[in-house]
Each structure stands twice: as C-alpha cells, then as structure tokens.
Design a protein around this motif. Structure first.
Motif, PDB file in Angstrom:
ATOM      1  N   LEU A  50     -21.227  45.607 -24.680  1.00  0.00           N
ATOM      2  CA  LEU A  50     -20.797  46.427 -25.808  1.00  0.00           C
ATOM      3  C   LEU A  50     -21.154  45.799 -27.148  1.00  0.00           C
ATOM      4  O   LEU A  50     -21.084  46.476 -28.175  1.00  0.00           O
ATOM      5  CB  LEU A  50     -19.285  46.643 -25.738  1.00  0.00           C
ATOM      6  CG  LEU A  50     -18.819  47.548 -24.603  1.00  0.00           C
ATOM      7  CD1 LEU A  50     -17.315  47.575 -24.549  1.00  0.00           C
ATOM      8  CD2 LEU A  50     -19.364  48.939 -24.782  1.00  0.00           C
ATOM      9  N   PRO A  69     -12.067  48.911 -26.592  1.00  0.00           N
ATOM     10  CA  PRO A  69     -13.017  47.816 -26.381  1.00  0.00           C
ATOM     11  C   PRO A  69     -14.354  48.064 -27.069  1.00  0.00           C
ATOM     12  O   PRO A  69     -14.946  47.140 -27.620  1.00  0.00           O
ATOM     13  CB  PRO A  69     -13.189  47.792 -24.850  1.00  0.00           C
ATOM     14  CG  PRO A  69     -11.963  48.395 -24.330  1.00  0.00           C
ATOM     15  CD  PRO A  69     -11.513  49.394 -25.317  1.00  0.00           C
ATOM     16  N   ALA A  70     -14.805  49.320 -27.062  1.00  0.00           N
ATOM     17  CA  ALA A  70     -16.077  49.624 -27.705  1.00  0.00           C
ATOM     18  C   ALA A  70     -15.950  49.573 -29.221  1.00  0.00           C
ATOM     19  O   ALA A  70     -16.843  49.091 -29.918  1.00  0.00           O
ATOM     20  CB  ALA A  70     -16.576  50.995 -27.263  1.00  0.00           C
ATOM     21  N   ALA A 106     -20.699  50.984 -18.725  1.00  0.00           N
ATOM     22  CA  ALA A 106     -20.761  50.596 -20.139  1.00  0.00           C
ATOM     23  C   ALA A 106     -20.929  51.830 -21.026  1.00  0.00           C
ATOM     24  O   ALA A 106     -20.341  51.928 -22.109  1.00  0.00           O
ATOM     25  CB  ALA A 106     -21.916  49.628 -20.362  1.00  0.00           C
ATOM     26  N   GLN A 166     -17.674  53.611 -21.392  1.00  0.00           N
ATOM     27  CA  GLN A 166     -16.820  52.967 -22.390  1.00  0.00           C
ATOM     28  C   GLN A 166     -17.238  53.346 -23.809  1.00  0.00           C
ATOM     29  O   GLN A 166     -16.410  53.628 -24.660  1.00  0.00           O
ATOM     30  CB  GLN A 166     -16.886  51.460 -22.212  1.00  0.00           C
ATOM     31  CG  GLN A 166     -15.573  50.915 -21.721  1.00  0.00           C
ATOM     32  CD  GLN A 166     -15.602  49.438 -21.505  1.00  0.00           C
ATOM     33  OE1 GLN A 166     -16.661  48.824 -21.458  1.00  0.00           O
ATOM     34  NE2 GLN A 166     -14.435  48.878 -21.361  1.00  0.00           N
ATOM     35  N   ARG A 167     -18.542  53.343 -24.036  1.00  0.00           N
ATOM     36  CA  ARG A 167     -19.024  53.780 -25.356  1.00  0.00           C
ATOM     37  C   ARG A 167     -18.636  55.230 -25.618  1.00  0.00           C
ATOM     38  O   ARG A 167     -18.320  55.610 -26.745  1.00  0.00           O
ATOM     39  CB  ARG A 167     -20.538  53.661 -25.427  1.00  0.00           C
ATOM     40  CG  ARG A 167     -21.040  52.256 -25.488  1.00  0.00           C
ATOM     41  CD  ARG A 167     -22.560  52.284 -25.414  1.00  0.00           C
ATOM     42  NE  ARG A 167     -23.087  51.097 -24.783  1.00  0.00           N
ATOM     43  CZ  ARG A 167     -23.430  50.008 -25.454  1.00  0.00           C
ATOM     44  NH1 ARG A 167     -23.321  49.996 -26.754  1.00  0.00           N
ATOM     45  NH2 ARG A 167     -23.887  48.962 -24.832  1.00  0.00           N
ATOM     46  N   ARG A 190      -8.916  53.478 -23.886  1.00  0.00           N
ATOM     47  CA  ARG A 190     -10.179  53.167 -23.229  1.00  0.00           C
ATOM     48  C   ARG A 190     -11.302  52.980 -24.244  1.00  0.00           C
ATOM     49  O   ARG A 190     -12.330  52.373 -23.936  1.00  0.00           O
ATOM     50  CB  ARG A 190     -10.561  54.279 -22.257  1.00  0.00           C
ATOM     51  CG  ARG A 190      -9.640  54.419 -21.070  1.00  0.00           C
ATOM     52  CD  ARG A 190      -9.866  53.333 -20.042  1.00  0.00           C
ATOM     53  NE  ARG A 190     -11.200  53.339 -19.481  1.00  0.00           N
ATOM     54  CZ  ARG A 190     -11.523  53.953 -18.342  1.00  0.00           C
ATOM     55  NH1 ARG A 190     -10.610  54.606 -17.678  1.00  0.00           N
ATOM     56  NH2 ARG A 190     -12.749  53.907 -17.887  1.00  0.00           N
ATOM     57  N   GLY A 191     -11.120  53.539 -25.449  1.00  0.00           N
ATOM     58  CA  GLY A 191     -12.175  53.442 -26.453  1.00  0.00           C
ATOM     59  C   GLY A 191     -12.099  52.186 -27.289  1.00  0.00           C
ATOM     60  O   GLY A 191     -13.069  51.815 -27.947  1.00  0.00           O
TER      61      GLY A 191
END
Lengths: 445, 344
Positions: free
Chosen positions: A173, A152-153, A362, A365-366, A149-150
C-alpha cells in the motif's frame, strides 16, 4: 380559576359609562371568598399543601425491572432451548428466538400490574426502539466497516498523491494511490454542475415564477425523468454521444450522463424550495412596480437561496456517488488524465468498483480506501448543505441583516435626495421640515 | 416597468347609468428586459423539455427496433442472445422484482419503526441528531453498500439463509434445492450471491430514504389531534395508532414506493453482489439471480448495434415500471392528508 376584580365607585366619581352586567362567563369556583367589602383584588382561598407532581416521562422503576426480567428470561429460555431441548442452531435463530421470548415475557410481566392498552403501549414502544436500533446498527456497520477496512490504505500519504500506474496487484500500500480518481471525480462534478446549476435553476424559475401553459408539461416530464434508472441515462449517452457522434469515452461524456441523471433531481428540489417563498413577498415587490425579472432576482432567489444551495448540493451528492453512468461512459484508467475532453478517466466510485472486482487483496484494500474517501467527500458536501439549510427561507444572518439595513438606509437617503428612482427633486418647503419624512406611525396624534 | 392598460370604463356619472356587465380587460405590456427574462426562462424550460423528451424518444425508437424483431417473446424469453434474435426479459425482470420485493419487505418495517421512533419516542435532544443522521445515510453512495454486501454480507448471511431454508423451506420461494440442512459438511456456496443477499443490501440502501419521507409525514400530524387522543385517555401507542399512522399513511405509501423505485433501478450494489444467471429463478435464497440494470452493465461493452437496441428495450421496460411505481406513489401521496408536502 377566576380572580375577581371589583371596583367600588365612590360618590365623588362620575357615573361609569357602561356598567358591565354580571355575566356567567365568570365561574365562581371559590365559593367562600370573603365578601368584597373593601374592594381590590380578592385572592382565592389557600388550597392546602400542593400534592407531589405525577411523573409523566422517564422510566419507572417497576418498568425497568420488568424490562430486565424479561430480557434475562428471554436469554435464559433461549439458551435452554438451544443447548438442551431442541435441535436449534445458528446465531440468527438465537437472536430471533430470544427476541420473541423477551417480548412475550415482557408482555406477561407488564400485564401483572397494568391493563391491556398499557401492555400494548409498552410492547410497541419496545418494538419501535428495537427497529430503530436495528436500522442504525446496520447503517453504522456499513459505514464503519468501509472506513475500518479503508484506513490501512488511507494511512499512507501516497494514497492521495499518486496514481495506480506503477502499483501492481502485488505491490504494498505504500506505493500508488487514487489521485487520478480524485481528479476525475472533481472534474466530472465540476462539468456536470456547470451544466446542471444554470439549467436546473432556470428551469425551476420557469416552472414557479413564469409558468404558463407549457409549465405543467415540463413539470410532468421532469417528474417522470426522476424515475430514469441511472444506468439507462448512461446507456443513452453511450449510444448517442459515444457510438453515434463518435465522441471518445471521457470524463466529459461521464459528466453529461451524470447531468442527465442529476438535472431532474435538482429541478424538482429547487421547484419545491421556490414554491415555499411566501407569496406576500412577491406581491409586495410587484405592488412596488418591480418587473417580474427584478422580483425574481432581488426577492425570490435571495429568499430561497439557502434552499436552492441545498437542492444543488443534494443533487451533487447523488451524482458524485453514482457509478453506473460513469462505468458506461468514462472508460477506466490507472494513470492520471487531467483532460476531461480527451482520453479515459475514472471516478472514485468507479475505481472502487473496479478495484474490488479485480479480487486482488491489495486492490480490495485500496478499493475500501477509495470508498472511504468518497464518503468523506459526500459528508463534507452534506455538512455544507446543513450549514446552508439551517435557515428557513427569508431568515438572514446578523451580517446579512446589517448589510440589508445599510442598503435600506442608502436607499432612503437616495430617495430623500431625489435620485434615479426617487421623487423628482426635493419639494419646496420640505427642506424646512426634514424630520417630516421620518415620522413614525406611533408618533402621530 | 409594468404599464397596465385598462380598457376605459363606462363613465358612471348618474346612478342609473348602464353598468357594463363584462369584466374589465386588463392588459399588461412588459418592458423589454422583462420580455427577455420571460422568453429566456421559457427557452430553458423548452430546452429541458426537449432534452428529457429526446431521451425518452430515443430510447423508445431504438427499443422498437429490437421489440419488432422478437415481438411478445420479449416478455417470455429468459435467454439473452440478441445476435441470434433470442432474447427476453423474463429472467432479468423476475430477478429485479424479487430483489426489490426482498428489499422493500425488509426495509419498510425497519424504516417505519425508525421513523415512528424518531418522530414520537426519541428524546428531544436525540431527535435532531437522528434526523440528520438518516438524511446523511440516504446520501451514502450505493457503491459503499455494494462493497459491504460483497465483502461482509456474502459470508455472514449464510447462517441466516440456511436457517430460513431449514425452517421455512416449505414456502416455495424459500426452498433451496441441492442444499441438505442436516449435512454439516455441505457446501455453503449455494446460499451466496442470491436475490436474498442483494435484497438485503439494497434494503439497507433504501431504508434511510423511506425513513426520511415517512418521518416527515409523521411529524406533521396535527398537535391538536394528538392532544385530543391523549385527552381521551389514549396511551402513546394508542395515540400513534389512531392519529399518527392514519395521518401519515400517504407518506408511508409514498416513501415505500420511492424506495421500491430506487431498489428496482439500483445497478452497482446489485451487480457487485449477485452472480448472474439467465434463467427464471424463483428461489430467492439460492445462488444466482439477475436484474435488468446488471444485464445492461454486463453486456453494454460487447453489444452490437442490434444488441444495444435490445439492451435499450430492457432499459425501457425498467424505466416504464419505475415510472408507474413513482406516479402511483405521488398520486397516492398527493391524495392523502400528509403526503402533499412530502417529496424526494
């Protein structure tokens, strides 16, 4: 198996000094040995073809089929149960029922060909395998889920180079990052290690090398303080440093709270490592007349170096991932603040917590990205610890061994010349026989 | 340099000279550098002692202020309203203990099985990897477990919780009021944010720590006794149950208690997962629970001076419980054969 060796003494040889009597320690397992007429070594008779070795490890074929059969039984019976016979439902229930049926079927199949202890052995082996598999599956899922999950950031470079000042909850992001938390984490860890390492190691040296009446008391209270919940450490710093002394919420306050939490951990680990240093080494140093501080500095600490580094790194890994003391003492910012003394700061775990708690997709995600980055840092620390902990106390690398040999050669040279700690000048007559000093014990007559 | 002054011995010249029965008095007078070293390290010990002692003393002093105000009601009140002097740890302590119990009862079988697997069953090439892996997992920050618990477990645990409530609802702690298992449209939110979810999260967090301690103890079971069991015809499980488990009992208890201590004191993973209620909540599957450390994390910011000392009293209670658990663990572990070496 006794291989008899018999000596025949001829007439020309002198009498043996002592003839060993025939004792019963030699068990004659080979009765049909040729009579020892010619002397020499008598080999035992050929025992025939060697039987095939029993297979002790691995999985037998029938065992494999038992496993497969039991697994398919479990699956089929459970499908039958859930789909046709009973009003069961749910994935978890399915797995539990299938596992129980599998174990029962496996026990039954094994019992067809083996006795009770073997059946119990097989069942328990299967249970242990599944316990390990379940635990590792769960742990991998925790770590993998976070990294997945991390990603993409973390894919965006600005994640590492910007702070969150400009990035609102709805920004993509490609804007904003966690640089402020990375800086905060590094500064807090630096400060708390600056406090913890000297204090912790010196206290461990005190506990193991100096001792005395007070050391038991200190050891007891340190052991008790390892039980201090981290949030209570944070609460203590919050109540004293921030509320009573009027210090602002800052990176320094957070580092103090982390030190309070890490100090007992480091002291305990270092204490254990220092106690592992062989007593013979210390005694040798003291027997050579070294004072205690030289023994500690030149013998004990270098011997335990790898273990001490490990204890510090493990303490740091605990401290770097700790959220609750930082939550109480550091405040929270979205901008980069490099000054640990003044103004709020944020660390990676605290940022993760805050971002996820905000509930914005968002930001979550960060938050996962920050958690993954934090795990990467912990992993790096851990690899460092493994590298240093690979060696037992006293083991040296080839390079260290060469350096020690050179130093030792220099010492010998200095003593031969009669240096500061050597003999008072070369004795008369020693120059004529310079080799006298390097006579080895083995060369002596 | 050491200068050892030895009290003069009585000159033993004749064989019938009187022998002084008193032992020789050995006095060591250290050099200045050595005295500085000893003094310095004693000073460090004193410093550490006073820091640690100051924390304990400060906590106790501030907590007394709050405790004196409410007396024994502190143990029986579930509410937390320190400004009107109505507060107690009945609810938070119940939640803390329930979460820790769930965590330990899930993690101990897993950790024991994994520890036995690593030390007895795993092939040699795998063993070292698994040992490193477990140690690494023990260092994963708790916020990561909290994240996983919040984002993944909250949603996916509903099935398990509903299953437990349906089939084991006759056990009081598994009962969930307000949930009708036969109604497929019933809201599932009654099963989230419970002590059970928090316990599962914390279980995964403490299992590597427990596993690491237990494996250390199991792997020290003496080879001679293992071979003896094999020589008497034991199977591998026979050997494990008659040699390794009895030998490692101290390590097992020590590891369990260590995990229990961590589970009791865990803040952030629990705080992220649960929804806090200030009532005594026995039903672990039902939404809403509380813990002492979550209480502190929630209320420290808006606490007045007295509210802060009430929080300190709660923190002190938690500290005392953890302390008792830890000391019990180390006492049991030190008395056993295997536990003398196992530590954090």
């Amino acid at each position: 198996m006794a291989i008899e060796t018999k000596h025949q003494f001829g007439e020309h040889e002198r009498e043996p000094v002592a003839v060993r009597p025939k004792v019963s320690t030699q068990i004659d397992v080979v009765p049909s040995v040729r009579p020892a007429t010619g002397g020499g070594t008598v080999l035992p008779r050929e025992l025939g073809p060697v039987p095939p070795r029993r297979q002790l490890g691995g999985v037998h074929r029938d065992e494999l089929f038992n496993l497969l059969g039991a697994a398919s039984t479990g699956l089929c019976v459970t499908i039958l149960l859930f789909a046709w016979l009973a009003p069961f439902s749910g994935l978890i229930g399915f797995v539990v029922v299938a596992y129980v049926v599998f174990l029962a079927a496996y026990a039954l199949l094994t019992a067809l060909s083996a006795d009770g202890p073997t059946v119990r052995d097989r069942i328990w082996t299967t249970v242990l395998w599944s316990a390990a598999a379940a635990l590792f599956l769960g742990l991998f899922h925790v770590v993998g889920f976070t990294i997945w999950r991390g990603l993409p950031a973390m894919w965006h470079l600005n994640f590492f180079t910007e702070d969150l000042t400009t990035a609102g909850p709805l920004d993509p992001l490609s804007k904003g990052g966690v640089l402020h938390a990375v800086v905060g984490t590094l500064e807090m860890m630096t400060i708390s290690l600056l406090i913890t390492i000297p204090l912790g190691l010196a206290c461990a040296v005190y506990l193991t090398q100096v001792g005395g009446r007070g050391s038991t008391l200190v050891r007891t209270i340190v052991e008790a303080m390892t039980a201090l919940p981290s949030i209570v450490a944070g609460l203590f710093i919050y109540a004293t440093l921030i509320l009573i002394l009027g210090f602002p919420q800052s990176g320094f306050a957070a580092a103090t709270a982390l030190s309070v939490m890490m100090l007992p951990i480091v002291i305990r680990a270092a204490d254990v490592v220092l106690r592992l240093v062989p007593g013979g080494l210390r005694e040798a140093a003291e027997a050579l007349g070294a004072p205690r501080w030289r023994t500690v500095w030149y013998v004990v600490l270098p011997t335990a170096r790898s273990g001490l580094v490990t204890s510090v790194i493990l303490g740091a890994a605990r401290g770097i991932g700790e959220t609750s003391p930082v939550l109480l003492t550091a405040g929270y910012t979205t901008y980069l603040n490099a000054n640990p003394i003044d103004g709020n700061q944020v660390s990676l775990p605290l940022l993760t917590f805050m971002l996820v708690r905000s509930g914005q997709p968002a930001y979550i995600q960060r938050g996962f990205g920050a958690a993954a980055l934090l795990m990467a840092i912990v992993l790096a620390l851990f690899v460092l610890a493994r590298i240093f902990a690979g060696r037992a106390p006293g083991r040296v690398t080839a390079r260290q061994a060469r350096r020690l040999a050179r130093q030792s050669a220099r010492d010998e040279e200095r003593m031969r010349r009669g240096g500061r700690y050597g003999l008072p000048g070369p004795a008369p007559g020693r120059d004529q026989q310079p080799d006298q000093q390097s006579v080895h014990l083995g060369d002596l007559p | 340099m050491h200068a050892t002054n030895i009290a003069p011995e009585p000159a033993a010249q004749g064989t019938d000279a009187p022998v002084d029965p008193r032992p020789r008095v050995i006095r060591a007078s250290s050099a200045l550098a050595d005295r500085i070293f000893r003094g310095g390290s004693r000073l460090t010990g004193l410093l550490v002692f006073s820091i640690m002692g100051a924390i304990g003393l400060f906590l106790a002093l501030r907590a007394t202020e709050a405790l004196r105000a409410v007396g024994l009601d502190f143990l029986t009140t579930a509410e937390w309203q320190p400004d009107v002097h109505r507060f107690g740890i009945a609810a938070v302590l119940t939640g803390t203990v329930l979460i820790a119990l769930v965590a330990v009862s899930v993690s101990v079988p897993l950790a024991t099985g994994t520890a036995l697997f690593i030390s007895e069953i795993a092939p040699t090439w795998l063993r070292q990897w698994l040992v490193s892996l477990v140690d690494l997992m023990a260092a994963v920050p708790s916020v990561v477990y909290g994240l996983w618990g919040l984002v993944f477990l909250e949603g996916s645990v509903i099935g398990l919780a509903r299953w437990l409530a349906t089939w084991f609802g006759w056990i009081p702690i598994f009962r969930v009021e307000g949930a009708d298992p036969t109604d497929p449209l019933a809201s599932a939110s009654v099963f989230t944010a419970s002590a059970f979810v928090a316990g599962l999260t914390v279980a995964l967090m403490v299992a590597p720590i427990q596993c690491s301690v237990m494996r250390e103890a199991f792997s020290q079971a003496p080879a001679g006794e293992r071979e003896g069991a094999y020589a008497l015809g034991a199977t591998r499980w026979g050997m494990i149950s008659s040699v390794v488990l009895p030998f490692g009992r101290g390590g097992m208890i020590g590891g369990t208690m260590l995990g229990l201590g961590r589970a009791l004191g865990e803040t952030i993973a629990v705080y992220m997962v649960i929804s806090q209620v200030f009532e005594i909540q026995w039903h672990i599957l039902r939404v809403g629970t509380n813990s002492v450390s979550s209480l502190i994390a929630l209320r420290y910011g808006d606490a007045s001076g007295f509210g802060l000392s009430a929080l300190m009293a709660a923190g002190l209670a938690l500290f005392v419980i953890t302390l008792v658990v830890n000391f019990t663990a180390s006492t049991i572990a030190n008395r056993s054969r295997s536990g003398a070496q196992s530590e954090v």
